[in-house]
Motif scaffolding. Sequence first.
Motif, PDB file in Angstrom:
ATOM      1  N   ILE A 293       0.875  -1.173   0.000  1.00 31.95           N
ATOM      2  CA  ILE A 293       0.000   0.000   0.000  1.00 31.95           C
ATOM      3  C   ILE A 293       0.912   1.223   0.000  1.00 31.95           C
ATOM      4  O   ILE A 293       1.915   1.260   0.715  1.00 31.95           O
ATOM      5  CB  ILE A 293      -0.930   0.011   1.240  1.00 31.95           C
ATOM      6  N   ALA A 294       0.572   2.214  -0.842  1.00 36.10           N
ATOM      7  CA  ALA A 294       1.446   3.384  -0.959  1.00 36.10           C
ATOM      8  C   ALA A 294       0.608   4.648  -1.079  1.00 36.10           C
ATOM      9  O   ALA A 294      -0.561   4.610  -1.459  1.00 36.10           O
ATOM     10  CB  ALA A 294       2.356   3.238  -2.189  1.00 36.10           C
ATOM     11  N   GLU A 295       1.229   5.744  -0.750  1.00 38.75           N
ATOM     12  CA  GLU A 295       0.569   7.036  -0.955  1.00 38.75           C
ATOM     13  C   GLU A 295       0.745   7.479  -2.405  1.00 38.75           C
ATOM     14  O   GLU A 295       1.633   7.014  -3.107  1.00 38.75           O
ATOM     15  CB  GLU A 295       1.210   8.086  -0.041  1.00 38.75           C
ATOM     16  N   THR A 296      -0.113   8.414  -2.813  1.00 39.85           N
ATOM     17  CA  THR A 296       0.118   9.083  -4.093  1.00 39.85           C
ATOM     18  C   THR A 296       0.011  10.576  -3.844  1.00 39.85           C
ATOM     19  O   THR A 296      -0.376  11.015  -2.752  1.00 39.85           O
ATOM     20  CB  THR A 296      -0.911   8.709  -5.184  1.00 39.85           C
ATOM     21  N   THR A 297       0.318  11.344  -4.864  1.00 39.41           N
ATOM     22  CA  THR A 297       0.256  12.799  -4.702  1.00 39.41           C
ATOM     23  C   THR A 297      -1.152  13.334  -4.926  1.00 39.41           C
ATOM     24  O   THR A 297      -1.408  14.513  -4.684  1.00 39.41           O
ATOM     25  CB  THR A 297       1.194  13.472  -5.723  1.00 39.41           C
ATOM     26  N   ALA A 298      -2.064  12.512  -5.381  1.00 39.13           N
ATOM     27  CA  ALA A 298      -3.412  12.998  -5.679  1.00 39.13           C
ATOM     28  C   ALA A 298      -4.251  13.007  -4.401  1.00 39.13           C
ATOM     29  O   ALA A 298      -4.114  12.127  -3.546  1.00 39.13           O
ATOM     30  CB  ALA A 298      -4.063  12.115  -6.735  1.00 39.13           C
ATOM     31  N   PRO A 299      -5.140  13.997  -4.277  1.00 39.62           N
ATOM     32  CA  PRO A 299      -5.886  14.147  -3.019  1.00 39.62           C
ATOM     33  C   PRO A 299      -6.780  12.951  -2.722  1.00 39.62           C
ATOM     34  O   PRO A 299      -7.647  12.607  -3.524  1.00 39.62           O
ATOM     35  CB  PRO A 299      -6.716  15.419  -3.236  1.00 39.62           C
ATOM     36  N   GLY A 300      -6.531  12.332  -1.587  1.00 43.77           N
ATOM     37  CA  GLY A 300      -7.389  11.232  -1.149  1.00 43.77           C
ATOM     38  C   GLY A 300      -7.139   9.918  -1.855  1.00 43.77           C
ATOM     39  O   GLY A 300      -7.876   8.948  -1.647  1.00 43.77           O
ATOM     40  N   VAL A 301      -6.117   9.867  -2.706  1.00 42.92           N
ATOM     41  CA  VAL A 301      -5.891   8.677  -3.533  1.00 42.92           C
ATOM     42  C   VAL A 301      -4.673   7.897  -3.035  1.00 42.92           C
ATOM     43  O   VAL A 301      -3.567   8.436  -2.986  1.00 42.92           O
ATOM     44  CB  VAL A 301      -5.666   9.076  -5.018  1.00 42.92           C
ATOM     45  N   ALA A 302      -4.893   6.652  -2.672  1.00 39.39           N
ATOM     46  CA  ALA A 302      -3.796   5.749  -2.337  1.00 39.39           C
ATOM     47  C   ALA A 302      -3.624   4.734  -3.460  1.00 39.39           C
ATOM     48  O   ALA A 302      -4.496   4.593  -4.324  1.00 39.39           O
ATOM     49  CB  ALA A 302      -4.067   5.038  -1.027  1.00 39.39           C
ATOM     50  N   ALA A 303      -2.497   4.040  -3.427  1.00 36.17           N
ATOM     51  CA  ALA A 303      -2.274   2.953  -4.382  1.00 36.17           C
ATOM     52  C   ALA A 303      -2.149   1.664  -3.584  1.00 36.17           C
ATOM     53  O   ALA A 303      -1.554   1.644  -2.500  1.00 36.17           O
ATOM     54  CB  ALA A 303      -1.013   3.209  -5.191  1.00 36.17           C
ATOM     55  N   MET A 304      -2.757   0.605  -4.098  1.00 38.18           N
ATOM     56  CA  MET A 304      -2.676  -0.682  -3.424  1.00 38.18           C
ATOM     57  C   MET A 304      -2.172  -1.698  -4.436  1.00 38.18           C
ATOM     58  O   MET A 304      -2.732  -1.822  -5.528  1.00 38.18           O
ATOM     59  CB  MET A 304      -4.045  -1.071  -2.872  1.00 38.18           C
ATOM     60  N   ARG A 305      -1.102  -2.383  -4.069  1.00 35.00           N
ATOM     61  CA  ARG A 305      -0.558  -3.397  -4.964  1.00 35.00           C
ATOM     62  C   ARG A 305      -1.205  -4.735  -4.618  1.00 35.00           C
ATOM     63  O   ARG A 305      -1.221  -5.154  -3.464  1.00 35.00           O
ATOM     64  CB  ARG A 305       0.962  -3.472  -4.801  1.00 35.00           C
ATOM     65  N   LEU A 306      -1.754  -5.364  -5.617  1.00 41.76           N
ATOM     66  CA  LEU A 306      -2.568  -6.562  -5.411  1.00 41.76           C
ATOM     67  C   LEU A 306      -2.088  -7.709  -6.281  1.00 41.76           C
ATOM     68  O   LEU A 306      -1.700  -7.507  -7.437  1.00 41.76           O
ATOM     69  CB  LEU A 306      -4.031  -6.257  -5.769  1.00 41.76           C
ATOM     70  N   ARG A 307      -2.145  -8.882  -5.709  1.00 44.27           N
ATOM     71  CA  ARG A 307      -2.024 -10.089  -6.504  1.00 44.27           C
ATOM     72  C   ARG A 307      -3.445 -10.569  -6.779  1.00 44.27           C
ATOM     73  O   ARG A 307      -4.232 -10.752  -5.834  1.00 44.27           O
ATOM     74  CB  ARG A 307      -1.277 -11.160  -5.721  1.00 44.27           C
ATOM     75  N   LEU A 308      -3.780 -10.744  -8.025  1.00 47.05           N
ATOM     76  CA  LEU A 308      -5.114 -11.222  -8.403  1.00 47.05           C
ATOM     77  C   LEU A 308      -4.953 -12.603  -9.006  1.00 47.05           C
ATOM     78  O   LEU A 308      -4.261 -12.774 -10.008  1.00 47.05           O
ATOM     79  CB  LEU A 308      -5.740 -10.266  -9.431  1.00 47.05           C
ATOM     80  N   VAL A 309      -5.595 -13.586  -8.386  1.00 47.83           N
ATOM     81  CA  VAL A 309      -5.457 -14.958  -8.851  1.00 47.83           C
ATOM     82  C   VAL A 309      -6.805 -15.488  -9.314  1.00 47.83           C
ATOM     83  O   VAL A 309      -7.798 -15.403  -8.584  1.00 47.83           O
ATOM     84  CB  VAL A 309      -4.890 -15.872  -7.733  1.00 47.83           C
ATOM     85  N   ALA A 310      -6.848 -15.980 -10.534  1.00 43.18           N
ATOM     86  CA  ALA A 310      -8.058 -16.652 -11.038  1.00 43.18           C
ATOM     87  C   ALA A 310      -7.825 -18.151 -10.959  1.00 43.18           C
ATOM     88  O   ALA A 310      -6.737 -18.628 -11.285  1.00 43.18           O
ATOM     89  CB  ALA A 310      -8.328 -16.243 -12.476  1.00 43.18           C
ATOM     90  N   THR A 311      -8.848 -18.859 -10.538  1.00 42.10           N
ATOM     91  CA  THR A 311      -8.714 -20.319 -10.445  1.00 42.10           C
ATOM     92  C   THR A 311      -9.944 -20.997 -11.035  1.00 42.10           C
ATOM     93  O   THR A 311     -11.015 -20.409 -11.107  1.00 42.10           O
ATOM     94  CB  THR A 311      -8.584 -20.806  -8.987  1.00 42.10           C
TER      95      THR A 311
END
Lengths: 341, 341, 341
Positions: A293-311
Amino acid sequence: MKTNSGRFFEDYRIGEVIPHAVPRTLSGGERALYHALYPARGALFSSDDFARTCGLPQSPMDDLIVFHTVFGKTVPDISLNAVANLGYAEGRFLEPVYAGDTLASRSEVIGLKQNSNGKSGVVYVRTTGTNQHGVDVLQYVRWVMVRKKDLQAPAPDTVIPDLAGAVAPDDLVIPAGLNFERYDFALAGERYRAADYAIGEIIEHVDGITIEDAEHMLATRLWQNTAKVHFDATFRPDGRRLIYGGHIISLARALSFNGLANAQMIAAINAGAHANPCFSGMTVRAWSEVLDIAETTAPGVAAMRLRLVATSGAGTKLRGDDGKYSADVLLDLDYWALIPA
Amino acid sequence: MKTNSGRFFEDYRIGEVIPHAVPRTLSGGERALYHALYPARGALFSSDDFARTCGLPQSPMDDLIVFHTVFGKTVPDISLNAVANLGYAEGRFLEPVYAGDTLASRSEVIGLKQNSNGKSGVVYVRTTGTNQHGVDVLQYVRWVMVRKKDLQAPAPDTVIPDLAGAVAPDDLVIPAGLNFERYDFALAGERYRAADYAIGEIIEHVDGITIEDAEHMLATRLWQNTAKVHFDATFRPDGRRLIYGGHIISLARALSFNGLANAQMIAAINAGAHANPCFSGMTVRAWSEVLDIAETTAPGVAAMRLRLVATSGAGTKLRGDDGKYSADVLLDLDYWALIPA
Amino acid sequence: MKTNSGRFFEDYRIGEVIPHAVPRTLSGGERALYHALYPARGALFSSDDFARTCGLPQSPMDDLIVFHTVFGKTVPDISLNAVANLGYAEGRFLEPVYAGDTLASRSEVIGLKQNSNGKSGVVYVRTTGTNQHGVDVLQYVRWVMVRKKDLQAPAPDTVIPDLAGAVAPDDLVIPAGLNFERYDFALAGERYRAADYAIGEIIEHVDGITIEDAEHMLATRLWQNTAKVHFDATFRPDGRRLIYGGHIISLARALSFNGLANAQMIAAINAGAHANPCFSGMTVRAWSEVLDIAETTAPGVAAMRLRLVATSGAGTKLRGDDGKYSADVLLDLDYWALIPA
């Protein structure tokens, strides 16, 4: 022979830029079809009003419409003779795309490595999608294993590009104006912001969709992806049509709404593997893991790094004891999403 | 658990207003898909020119696009744990919806009755769809049987709303400007006006459509209706996917063009029952019965109350000697349509 | 009976003009569906930008969207009781159609010939599609064999229209402004102009598509073509749904991109035969033969006359030794396309 038999490994040169054919104007039609093909419910891509409260002029095209459109154009030049789609890296969405925009696509050859068997090699390309104003909207690296046609053709000098394991948070491009300070969680469907997720958290997305051949062929044609193996039941000895890997990406991403409804936009694709083939009749499920999870410079906007797995199964076991993907894993995608901070 | 497991019977309170998530902007894309999914041929919903000769600024979205869109949003909050969809009442279309409009949906809990077995109860909601201007476009009452999760939860006071058996003709809302005085019967496809129908008349609509799984899933996703039972072939023991009841409503309504081509707009839904489940492979047919004919205040516009029955068989026998719906009846819908007087 | 049971042979009169019902406004939605249903990649119909470099104001609707829309409207009046669709002639596209245009359709009876068995006859109609400005956009002749209902009805005077074997190059209508002098072959996908093709040249289009019932029904409904045999699995004794012949035309034309990517627009349909019926599960392939090449008055624009053959097999053998179509030939279409000179 006027028909396109595609390029073979020996046909690629380092530094070559290949302009892909058939630019495409997108409209509300492609958007509606996306909603019919996938259970997509992200509010920002569903409602002009919601998008405006997030600082955008209107609801953009789903990020994956852009990805598939740009990707589809590369198929006749890059992967018609591909044996395997090996990986993605450094994918970044650079500018939202709106109804009425026209996308074109080009690829630069950035890496080549002939296999030791002399029969095939790995081609790395950096593909860029641009809009009608010449503005880049998406860039990503993909590498594929391609057959040689002329086995006597000399091996090229090996060049393996230096690729980032993941896009750094500082390199994420946030759409101009994006602002989640007036974000309406009730309309979005869930109350969770970035702070409500923990790194390492696993989210099972509970829904499942059984795939029909008619559906994945409609989707794959929509992106003007023409690889025979998706359409022609006589192509494989088993009479089955292989489902375009991007179809699984969209299906899994849409299923992930349930638990990640606020992970609205995809900012980057860090890596991806189509772990096992998918065919009609399979029931696709998805789960996600919060990687960062990281901050961004945009107001109220964070970044979340996700692993997405389809099974095609029920569990959340990514790999067996041998380190290989479990047999029911279809997709392992690593991406950055933008979410209220 | 961040995923939505839905509400159970004990989670509803009389008077509570539930705002449903994911507003939706509709475009020509949804309209085109509606025409691909159903054999819809009503001229007013097909042609801007025809709609203008009827006094509207352009061709509106089919009434049932509006119904399904508004209804679909209620599913995660109302019917995710529903055992049965029991009925509809007091449905009224209040304002036409055009391409570019954004619909949102909210429901008020207006009735609760725990079943004597203590394991479930009936929830009555009045659902309202609104457009981006905050104008109500559709309102209807629906009641569903919902499971209890906590069997120890106390039964609520029983409240059963007083619902009209049918919307009174005077309560029908006619779209502003609607005028059938210059109506072109040749372009509409049939020559019959309200005066040509008799109360009690039965119209067999002659056409039949055999349903495929790919089709009803495309439709159900299009309305962002996410109920598992429609998509996941592993959900039911018999491996079949239950078809969304609204799909049958649209199919039957479209089939009814043949004999009711001039019953252009739906003004009200008086009642409805999904009498038997529908699965792919069934061939759906439809017949209608004229229940009533009334005047309206709009020039040249009459209202006709119709029973629309969808069947998987061939006859027009609604009920058996025991008073129960015949086994091949899928839908029994009571509605008001607007038709040239 | 308020439902339409269609016209029978004895119901047609020479010179009669039949206005067909249900005009249709087309949008980006129909266009997107066309791309999902068929592997269409012609750049001029894909990209507004590309169309503008060809002198058009924006990308028009695919010619075959226009054909199917105009044709679909004729079905309830012309071919509901048809035994066979016998032929096409003198088809010309007269004006491009754009998103937002509304099409209507009318047919003039130009020929009648009762069969010697007295049970059916051949009806020739000249069908014209017009837009909302009253401008003709398409005209073609079709003849069908239609059953008699009243076998005692007297045979009409035999009138067989004098039809051209092919539209003469000078009679082709080139869209106003069309100009291929700045044509971008790289973006179009192939480098071949008219001068690169030889009369008699055969092009095998290499790709194949296995058809599903869901797909052809979506397409056929989209064109508001209501012939029962396409939708109702109980209609034929073998339980199969016959695929609308126009679906095969579009499929074959889209497949022909591979080798004919620059044959952008269809200017005329000279002749056509649906040689054998097509059903779901068949894998459709296509090949083309160059029949003629001609100049046009538009800058940089040539016309190429092509035979387009769709097959359910693998070869390019059109007819057997008996002169009859090979059993695997589905379609034999003779048309003029516009291509860079």
